[in-house]
Enzyme design. Structure first.
Site, mmCIF file in Angstrom:
data_model
loop_
_atom_site.group_PDB
_atom_site.id
_atom_site.type_symbol
_atom_site.label_atom_id
_atom_site.label_comp_id
_atom_site.label_asym_id
_atom_site.label_seq_id
_atom_site.Cartn_x
_atom_site.Cartn_y
_atom_site.Cartn_z
ATOM 1 N N GLY A 71 0.795 -1.222 0.000
ATOM 2 C CA GLY A 71 0.000 0.000 0.000
ATOM 3 C C GLY A 71 0.831 1.278 0.000
ATOM 4 O O GLY A 71 0.512 2.245 -0.698
ATOM 5 N N THR A 72 1.903 1.293 0.772
ATOM 6 C CA THR A 72 2.717 2.503 0.851
ATOM 7 C C THR A 72 3.309 2.823 -0.520
ATOM 8 O O THR A 72 3.247 3.975 -0.986
ATOM 9 C CB THR A 72 3.837 2.319 1.897
ATOM 10 O OG1 THR A 72 3.226 2.031 3.156
ATOM 11 C CG2 THR A 72 4.701 3.561 2.017
ATOM 12 N N ASN A 150 -8.622 3.327 7.999
ATOM 13 C CA ASN A 150 -8.012 2.236 8.750
ATOM 14 C C ASN A 150 -8.326 2.279 10.236
ATOM 15 O O ASN A 150 -8.311 1.261 10.902
ATOM 16 C CB ASN A 150 -6.484 2.223 8.537
ATOM 17 C CG ASN A 150 -5.863 3.593 8.603
ATOM 18 O OD1 ASN A 150 -6.301 4.522 7.927
ATOM 19 N ND2 ASN A 150 -4.840 3.742 9.416
ATOM 20 N N GLN A 178 -7.653 -0.664 3.018
ATOM 21 C CA GLN A 178 -8.523 -1.214 4.080
ATOM 22 C C GLN A 178 -9.900 -1.632 3.580
ATOM 23 O O GLN A 178 -10.629 -2.310 4.286
ATOM 24 C CB GLN A 178 -8.686 -0.194 5.220
ATOM 25 C CG GLN A 178 -7.416 0.036 6.011
ATOM 26 C CD GLN A 178 -6.979 -1.152 6.852
ATOM 27 O OE1 GLN A 178 -7.727 -2.124 7.046
ATOM 28 N NE2 GLN A 178 -5.763 -1.107 7.360
ATOM 29 N N SER A 198 -3.144 -3.861 -0.768
ATOM 30 C CA SER A 198 -2.025 -4.503 -0.078
ATOM 31 C C SER A 198 -2.450 -5.901 0.360
ATOM 32 O O SER A 198 -3.535 -6.077 0.934
ATOM 33 C CB SER A 198 -1.679 -3.655 1.146
ATOM 34 O OG SER A 198 -0.627 -4.246 1.852
ATOM 35 N N HIS A 200 -1.291 -7.950 2.732
ATOM 36 C CA HIS A 200 -1.278 -8.404 4.133
ATOM 37 C C HIS A 200 -2.495 -7.956 4.931
ATOM 38 O O HIS A 200 -2.689 -8.392 6.063
ATOM 39 C CB HIS A 200 0.034 -8.016 4.834
ATOM 40 C CG HIS A 200 0.165 -6.579 5.243
ATOM 41 N ND1 HIS A 200 -0.024 -6.172 6.543
ATOM 42 C CD2 HIS A 200 0.476 -5.475 4.544
ATOM 43 C CE1 HIS A 200 0.191 -4.853 6.617
ATOM 44 N NE2 HIS A 200 0.492 -4.411 5.412
ATOM 45 N N THR A 236 12.945 -7.527 -9.943
ATOM 46 C CA THR A 236 12.548 -8.930 -10.130
ATOM 47 C C THR A 236 11.262 -9.199 -9.369
ATOM 48 O O THR A 236 11.150 -8.847 -8.184
ATOM 49 C CB THR A 236 13.681 -9.853 -9.626
ATOM 50 O OG1 THR A 236 14.840 -9.552 -10.384
ATOM 51 C CG2 THR A 236 13.323 -11.325 -9.768
ATOM 52 N N CYS A 324 0.916 1.805 12.151
ATOM 53 C CA CYS A 324 2.087 2.518 11.643
ATOM 54 C C CYS A 324 2.535 3.584 12.630
ATOM 55 O O CYS A 324 3.617 4.137 12.506
ATOM 56 C CB CYS A 324 1.752 3.151 10.316
ATOM 57 S SG CYS A 324 0.813 2.024 9.308
HETATM 58 N N1 PLP Z 1 -3.152 2.765 3.422
HETATM 59 C C1 PLP Z 1 -3.927 2.380 4.438
HETATM 60 C C2 PLP Z 1 -5.319 2.909 4.548
HETATM 61 C C3 PLP Z 1 -3.438 1.493 5.397
HETATM 62 O O1 PLP Z 1 -4.204 1.133 6.433
HETATM 63 C C4 PLP Z 1 -2.112 1.022 5.278
HETATM 64 C C5 PLP Z 1 -1.518 0.135 6.327
HETATM 65 O O2 PLP Z 1 -1.888 0.212 7.471
HETATM 66 C C6 PLP Z 1 -1.339 1.447 4.181
HETATM 67 C C7 PLP Z 1 -1.896 2.311 3.278
HETATM 68 C C8 PLP Z 1 0.059 0.950 3.975
HETATM 69 O O3 PLP Z 1 0.039 -0.339 3.418
HETATM 70 P P1 PLP Z 1 1.334 -1.285 3.511
HETATM 71 O O4 PLP Z 1 1.423 -1.755 4.915
HETATM 72 O O5 PLP Z 1 1.035 -2.402 2.541
HETATM 73 O O6 PLP Z 1 2.497 -0.476 3.063
#
Ligand code: PLP
Length: 388
Positions: A71-72, A150, A178, A198, A200, A236, A324
């Site tokens: 996600g990031t 989130n 989310q 994402s 995970h 890769t 985070c």
């Molecule tokens: N965006 C949202 C709304 C999230 O909740 C998160 C992770 O908590 C992210 C982005 C970041 O995703 P990743 O952990 O895959 O980098």
């Protein structure tokens, strides 16, 4: 002690089916998807199969799926890849830091940034986005809004925002990290140019994700090097991770169709009813539409972090906000944007149920929470007097 993990919005465990799908690609089928020999072809086939699953999930062409690290990276790519000095970036004050810190960097690089605030229920008003777009005049504009928050689980009106962005000729990115896997999902309906997910957060592996990039979107890659992912993301391919993401989205789609989310919504209802029986509690964002698994609760006159620790000692894993920001004592920027003061934001906890949550899990949480709250409030006598 039986532990209950109620922090699915931080991360989720692999489903056994996801683990089984990934396993061969670390050992026997270890090929590089860019190699032309048999091992390479097997890896390529696995990546192609996952891409097909992702295209089905997003409702897009396979060529519009770009695999990445999560996600990031997706959020950063959408923002850094579109915006240049003099452009206008519109986002909201309740986004994840992957968007907000990217916005800060854009501001340093002379992009004009507008942050739209939510209502006290945690909802973004599409008309506020329209007003912000009105400030763009003829400048290139990117709008980025999350699908589900989130911390509160509040679902944002992305369809309406997509319509407004389209009418105005603005680019639209959705951080769907989310919301993906929890609600019906279709990038055509959302009318977005880009969408980040994402693995995970949906019972897939960590460190892998994907982005939908609509054909023709002038997105500059964040990472350059080899010609992987149609030159949109060099490096890769993480074949086991991509296979895991493909399986996770297949399982998520099946879960939305087979009533899993209704079951989770019911469990969340039981959890809220039980917790709200404790005096001095309320749900943050409880009046807005929300994803089924999340509830964010304000426990008046309590230190949220103390409750997280007390619950952890009793076998319950919950979170004081975004994972985070764990380790930071800063109150949640999301709750503060919704109008809570610092103390109220600090006194709020997020419970987020896994898709595999059971009645037993909720019962166990409800056996522990009231007692823990009572105990902590007894340590702060002024709270005990007013709240009983
Ligand atoms: N965006 C949202 C709304 C999230 O909740 C998160 C992770 O908590 C992210 C982005 C970041 O995703 P990743 O952990 O895959 O980098």
């Amino acid at each position: 002690m039986r532990r209950v993990y109620c922090d699915a919005n931080a991360t989720t465990p692999l489903l056994p089916e996801v683990m089984a799908a990934m396993r061969p690609y670390w050992m026997e089928e270890f090929g590089n998807a860019s190699s032309i020999h048999l091992q390479g072809q097997k890896a390529r086939k696995a990546v192609d199969y996952a891409r097909e699953a992702l295209a089905g999930f997003f409702h897009c062409r396979e060529a519009e799926v770009v695999f990445n690290s999560g996600g990031t990276e997706g959020d950063n790519t959408a923002i850094f890849g579109i915006l240049r000095a003099g452009d206008h970036f519109i986002t909201t004050s309740i986004e994840h830091s992957a968007v907000l810190r990217a916005a800060d960097r854009m501001a340093e690089r002379r992009v004009d940034v507008t942050l739209v605030a939510p209502s006290k229920d945690g909802l973004i008003d599409p008309e506020e986005i329209r007003r912000a777009i009105g400030l763009s005049e003829s400048r290139r504009t990117l709008v980025s809004v999350m699908l589900a928050n989130n911390e509160t689980g509040v679902l944002q009106p992305v369809e309406e925002i997509g319509r407004i962005a389209e009418e105005a000729g603005a680019y639209f990115h959705i951080d769907a990290v989310q919301g993906a896997g929890k609600v019906e999902f279709d990038v055509r309906r959302f009318r977005c140019h880009m969408c980040s997910i994402s693995a995970h957060k949906m019972h897939g592996p960590k460190g892998v994700g994907a982005m939908y990039v609509r054909r023709g979107t002038p997105l500059e890659p964040l990472i350059v090097g080899g010609s992987h992912e149609r030159r949109q993301r060099a490096g890769t391919e993480n074949v086991p991770g991509i296979v895991g993401l493909g399986k996770a989205v297949e399982m998520a789609m099946a879960g939305i169709e087979d009533g899993t989310m209704e079951r989770i919504a019911q469990l969340r209802g039981q959890l809220e009813t039980g917790i709200l029986a404790i005096p001095g509690t309320r749900v943050n964002g409880g009046r807005a539409p929300r994803v089924a698994n999340t509830t964010n609760i304000h426990f008046e006159q309590l230190e949220g972090e103390a409750l997280v620790i007390a619950l952890d000692l009793k076998g319950i894993a919950v979170s004081g906000g975004s994972a985070c920001h764990s380790g930071s004592t800063e109150p949640s920027h999301v709750l503060m944007a919704m109008g809570l003061d610092k103390n109220a934001a600090r006194a709020s906890l997020r419970f987020s149920l896994l898709k595999t949550a059971t009645d037993e899990d909720v019962d166990q949480i409800l056996r522990v929470v009231p007692e823990a709250v009572k105990h902590l409030r007894a340590l702060a006598p002024e709270a005990a007097v007013t709240l009983g």
